[in-house]
Design an enzyme around this catalytic site. Sequence first.
Site, PDB file in Angstrom:
ATOM      1  N   ASP A 132     -10.071   2.946   1.955  1.00  0.00           N
ATOM      2  CA  ASP A 132     -10.239   2.458   3.338  1.00  0.00           C
ATOM      3  C   ASP A 132     -10.750   3.599   4.213  1.00  0.00           C
ATOM      4  O   ASP A 132     -11.537   3.398   5.139  1.00  0.00           O
ATOM      5  CB  ASP A 132      -8.894   1.995   3.918  1.00  0.00           C
ATOM      6  CG  ASP A 132      -8.396   0.723   3.255  1.00  0.00           C
ATOM      7  OD1 ASP A 132      -9.230  -0.091   2.818  1.00  0.00           O
ATOM      8  OD2 ASP A 132      -7.163   0.545   3.181  1.00  0.00           O
ATOM      9  N   LYS A 175       0.811  -1.231   0.000  1.00  0.00           N
ATOM     10  CA  LYS A 175       0.000   0.000   0.000  1.00  0.00           C
ATOM     11  C   LYS A 175       0.843   1.281   0.000  1.00  0.00           C
ATOM     12  O   LYS A 175       0.388   2.319  -0.465  1.00  0.00           O
ATOM     13  CB  LYS A 175      -0.937   0.027   1.221  1.00  0.00           C
ATOM     14  CG  LYS A 175      -2.105  -0.937   1.114  1.00  0.00           C
ATOM     15  CD  LYS A 175      -3.058  -0.758   2.285  1.00  0.00           C
ATOM     16  CE  LYS A 175      -4.178  -1.770   2.207  1.00  0.00           C
ATOM     17  NZ  LYS A 175      -5.222  -1.548   3.217  1.00  0.00           N
TER      18      LYS A 175
END
Length: 273
Positions: free
Chosen positions: A104, A68
């Site tokens: 997210d 990420k």
Amino acid sequence: MISAATKLYAVIGDPVGHSLGPVMHNRAFGALGHDGAYLAFRVTDIVSAVTGIRALGIRGISITIPHKISVMPHLDHCDDLALEIGAVNTIVNDNGHLKGYNTDCLGAVRALGTATQIKGRRVVVVGAGGAARAVAFGIREAGGVLTIANRTRNTGESLAAELDAQFVPLAETGGGAWDILINTTSVGMSPNDGEMPVLERALNGDMVVMDAVYNPLKTRLLKHAEEMGCVTVGGVGMFVHQGAIQFELWTGSAAPLDAMEDAVLSVLQENQK
Ligand code: ATR
């Protein structure tokens, strides 16, 4: 039906063998008749993977652990919020131009928003790792009054300082101080499902309690919160909402949220039998 016109989507990470992304997104494509297919690729070499995404014209990518952060310098552009968080979990490929997003963050806000208003509410985020960062930036964006609670003081304090938030040591969380508590740690995840990330006295019946853990579907934290009369939001909500935002970025259509949740729940219920 897969044809020569079908667009490819994928999750890349390591490990990805238990990813729920394929089940969720393929159900969403089916529900809306979108001509797409979503696969899972275990990737160790992120630079080669990004070259492959461009070369093959893969339309949309989910990025998971451990890529990420390391993927970011290899993209053409990152959304401002993803830059601030310092992590990307979604790529949109527009004819070879790769743009990174962090869903997210807004996924957590949307999931929590199904249960409560956030603006002006006192919110404690438990944890100070990658998941906590995404959630905490989202809560700040949504106007929540933020506290970070963490076991290790210096990581907790440094995240709190970045966000202009308060810090409290995990062991000192007591009831009455917050309207909303969000667990972003893995405490309570199977097989350690007897554990709780905060002391029982951290909760009172007026709070909204959200848990990022979805295995088990009802963690000890959520069970205890329910017994106290709290409104609760499980980890599936966060997962499905972050996926819904990905779907919207990739296809430009509103996501079929119920179908996506149903797909995820049926796999988890089967696995947790
Ligand atoms: P992720 O990217 O999933 O957030 P991470 O970056 O490793 O994972 O962060 C894990 C978070 O969970 C940290 O805040 C960690 O607390 P520490 O900073 O004290 O390590 C927290 N955490 C993990 N296990 C924990 C435990 N048993 N009790 C309390 N906090 C825990």
